[in-house]
Design an enzyme around this catalytic site. Structure first.
Site, short mmCIF file in Angstrom:
data_model
loop_
_atom_site.label_atom_id
_atom_site.label_comp_id
_atom_site.label_asym_id
_atom_site.label_seq_id
_atom_site.Cartn_x
_atom_site.Cartn_y
_atom_site.Cartn_z
N HIS A 22 37.08 29.01 118.91
CA HIS A 22 36.87 29.97 117.81
C HIS A 22 38.15 30.11 116.97
O HIS A 22 38.08 30.14 115.74
CB HIS A 22 36.47 31.33 118.38
N ASP A 131 34.61 37.05 113.44
CA ASP A 131 33.80 36.15 114.25
C ASP A 131 32.40 36.74 114.42
O ASP A 131 32.26 37.94 114.68
CB ASP A 131 34.48 36.00 115.62
N GLN A 379 42.57 15.68 119.53
CA GLN A 379 41.18 15.19 119.58
C GLN A 379 40.68 14.54 118.29
O GLN A 379 40.03 13.50 118.33
CB GLN A 379 40.24 16.31 120.01
N TRP A 397 30.61 23.14 119.68
CA TRP A 397 30.23 22.87 118.29
C TRP A 397 31.35 22.17 117.52
O TRP A 397 31.11 21.26 116.73
CB TRP A 397 29.77 24.14 117.58
N ALA A 417 26.57 28.64 126.82
CA ALA A 417 26.32 29.21 125.49
C ALA A 417 25.55 28.23 124.59
O ALA A 417 24.49 27.76 124.95
CB ALA A 417 27.62 29.68 124.88
N ASP A 418 26.16 27.89 123.42
CA ASP A 418 25.43 27.06 122.45
C ASP A 418 25.33 25.59 122.85
O ASP A 418 24.57 24.83 122.25
CB ASP A 418 26.12 27.16 121.08
N1 UDP Z 1 40.48 19.87 121.49
C1 UDP Z 1 41.70 19.26 121.28
N2 UDP Z 1 42.21 18.50 122.29
C2 UDP Z 1 41.58 18.32 123.48
C3 UDP Z 1 40.33 18.94 123.68
C4 UDP Z 1 39.80 19.70 122.66
O1 UDP Z 1 42.29 19.38 120.22
O2 UDP Z 1 42.14 17.63 124.34
C5 UDP Z 1 39.92 20.69 120.40
C6 UDP Z 1 38.72 20.02 119.80
O3 UDP Z 1 39.12 19.11 118.79
C7 UDP Z 1 37.92 21.19 119.28
C8 UDP Z 1 38.31 22.34 120.20
O4 UDP Z 1 39.47 21.93 120.91
O5 UDP Z 1 38.29 21.49 117.95
C9 UDP Z 1 37.24 22.65 121.23
O6 UDP Z 1 36.24 23.36 120.62
P1 UDP Z 1 34.73 23.21 121.03
O7 UDP Z 1 33.94 24.13 120.17
O8 UDP Z 1 34.31 21.80 120.97
O9 UDP Z 1 34.69 23.61 122.56
P2 UDP Z 1 35.23 24.86 123.40
O10 UDP Z 1 36.63 24.54 123.80
O11 UDP Z 1 35.15 26.09 122.52
O12 UDP Z 1 34.32 24.90 124.56
#
Ligand code: UDP
Length: 496
Positions: A22, A131, A379, A397, A417-418
């Protein structure tokens, strides 16, 4: 480029739910607004803020915008408490909800009424972007007579399901009547033909309607509908759902994929410090609570084209040691190379699992040539690297959007969740990957990785390229997301 010529610049407060995904998308929005001449105050909770500022990228990314500043509010965590992301069990969630209600919410209200913001040289707060899961912030905005925008950082399809939850309860779809998770769910318009119990958000599996997450999501969704406007990080790919939502939220702006819009704006903004590097797809727009290990980029440089499976389950998902091993065997048996992100605190391990530790050590040794692991990766850069051919993901997402933009197919292993509905859309509607839901064993992992990398490669290459093009068009000057972004700026400017 949208008009930035107003004499008075609006002052927007942005307030994310305090977890990685988020914060990430709300910071992207913050940068988009800064690039358009809007003043932004970004509200972080204390611990997250100190973790962000530890890693200088974010500070330097925003350092060149005089109209940007961070504010922090208390989070109720003691200094020695582990960080606030990751839900190991339902107690973690209950604690988080308790802190939201008793510490974060009053802290946010206090900030908004404090002299800190009242006598700010950037002028009074003209709009609050909260949010979508923090409906209470919309209520605070109402009390203070400030226009508000509710920003759902999740997919439109999941936002729509959240919206329909009261109806699903009323119709007796939730709690589920029996153990058969493949039972169809017919009461969510636009999803009648493919939605099953197992595709609903994870907390719908609770036997009890008083489950804290279900209760929280329903009440916060209800509050957030009171916002003056709504914002989603999505694009035309979710058009049927967007039009459903728009019938309830006429002021709905869809500006996604935000990572792509941000890169476009960076390159179009002549005076932006980012403009010189923005022609490259590899500009990072992520803000990480973990330190990125860039050694994986050097490793990727040495791998053949489209040969690597990138494996990451995001920042919140917790994985048991048994599941890690099943995944590892599946990856190894698929015969493909892999880059695996294992955040330091994501393993649900028990100390007595000696045999697993032994097996893991042997596997690391056996796959040294073909596998590389890091605790956190850049990533977006990874997904855009030419040697990456597939993404084994938890279907968060942000990750889903980043994969779509990069044109990379997915094997989805959703957790919470989503993610459950995102993975269903990936496989059944957009046809850009496979859904492994509820089925974590080595044979399934091996089969789906082989499908993604070999057997179905041709058809997936076509469908992912189509989706990537749709994303690209949506943020082009005639695209829907770009027009919505201009509409959003107009809305914000009118509010000051
Ligand atoms: N991310 C990153 N490096 C990693 C793993 C994840 O930069 O090694 C970033 C990814 O690019 C994304 C965010 O962390 O922007 C993860 O958000 P997402 O909504 O996919 O999943 P959440 O972590 O909220 O479950």
């Amino acid at each position: 480029m949208a008009d930035t010529g107003s004499l008075i610049s609006p002052h927007v407060v942005i307030f994310p739910f305090p977890i990685q995904g988020h914060i990430n998308s709300m910071l992207k929005l913050a940068e988009v607004l800064c690039l358009s001449g809007i003043n932004v105050t970004f509200v972080n909770t204390q611990q997250n803020h100190s973790r962000l500022s530890n890693f200088g990228d974010v500070q330097s990314r925003f350092g060149s915008f005089p109209g940007f500043c961070f504010e922090t509010i208390p989070d109720g965590l003691s200094a020695d408490q582990p960080h606030s992301t990751g839900f190991r069990n339902s107690q973690d969630l209950v604690d988080m909800l308790h802190r939201l209600k008793n510490v974060i919410r009053p802290g946010f209200r206090e900030l908004l009424t404090s002299d800190r913001l009242k006598i700010d040289s950037r002028g009074p707060v003209s709009c609050i972007i909260a949010d979508g899961i923090l409906g209470f912030a919309i209520v605070v905005a109402e009390e203070l007579g400030i226009p508000s925008i509710s920003f759902r950082t999740i997919s439109a399809c999941c936002s729509w399901i959240y919206f329909c939850l009261p109806k699903l309860i009323e119709n007796g779809d939730i709690p589920f009547k029996d153990e058969d998770m493949d039972q169809p769910i017919k009461n969510v318009p636009e999803m009648e033909s493919f939605l099953r119990c197992r595709d609903l958000p994870s907390f719908c599996r609770a036997k009890d309607l008083n489950h804290p997450s279900l209760d929280f999501v329903i009440s916060e969704t209800l509050y957030s509908t009171r916002a003056t406007a709504h914002l989603l990080n999505t694009f035309d790919i979710e058009a049927p759902i967007i039009s459903q939502l728009r019938s309830y939220w006429p002021n709905l702006y869809t500006v996604g994929p935000l990572n792509a819009l941000l890169n476009t704006l960076r390159s179009r903004t002549a005076n932006s410090p980012h403009s010189s590097s923005s022609s490259s797809k590899s500009v990072s727009s992520n803000a990480s609570l973990y330190e990125e290990d860039r050694s994986c980029m050097t490793w990727l440089d040495k791998q053949p084209e489209k040969s690597v499976v990138y494996v990451s389950f995001g920042s919140i998902a917790m994985v048991s040691r048994e599941q890690w091993l099943e995944i590892w065997y599946g990856l190894v048996n698929s015969g493909h190379r892999f880059l695996w992100v294992k955040p330091p605190d994501s393993l649900l391990a028990k100390d007595d699992e000696e045999s697993h530790v032994q097996a893991e050590t042997e596997l690391i040794e056996a796959t040294k040539e073909r596998g590389y692991t890091v605790e956190w990766a850049p990533q977006e850069e990874v997904l855009n690297h030419s040697s990456v051919g597939g993404f084994f993901t938890h279907s968060g997402w942000n990750s889903t959007l980043e994969s779509m933009v990069a044109g990379v197919p997915m094997v989805c292993w959703p957790h919470l969740a989503d993610q459950q509905i995102n993975s269903r859309y990936v496989s059944e509607v957009w046809k850009i990957g496979m859904d492994m839901k509820d089925n974590c064993n080595r044979l399934t992992v091996e089969k789906l990785i082989r499908d993604m990398m070999d057997v179905k490669r041709e058809e997936l290459t076509k469908s992912t390229a189509k989706v990537a093009e749709m994303a690209r068009q949506s943020i082009g000057s005639d695209g829907s997301s770009y027009r919505n972004y201009e509409g959003l700026l107009e809305f914000i400017r009118k509010s000051c």
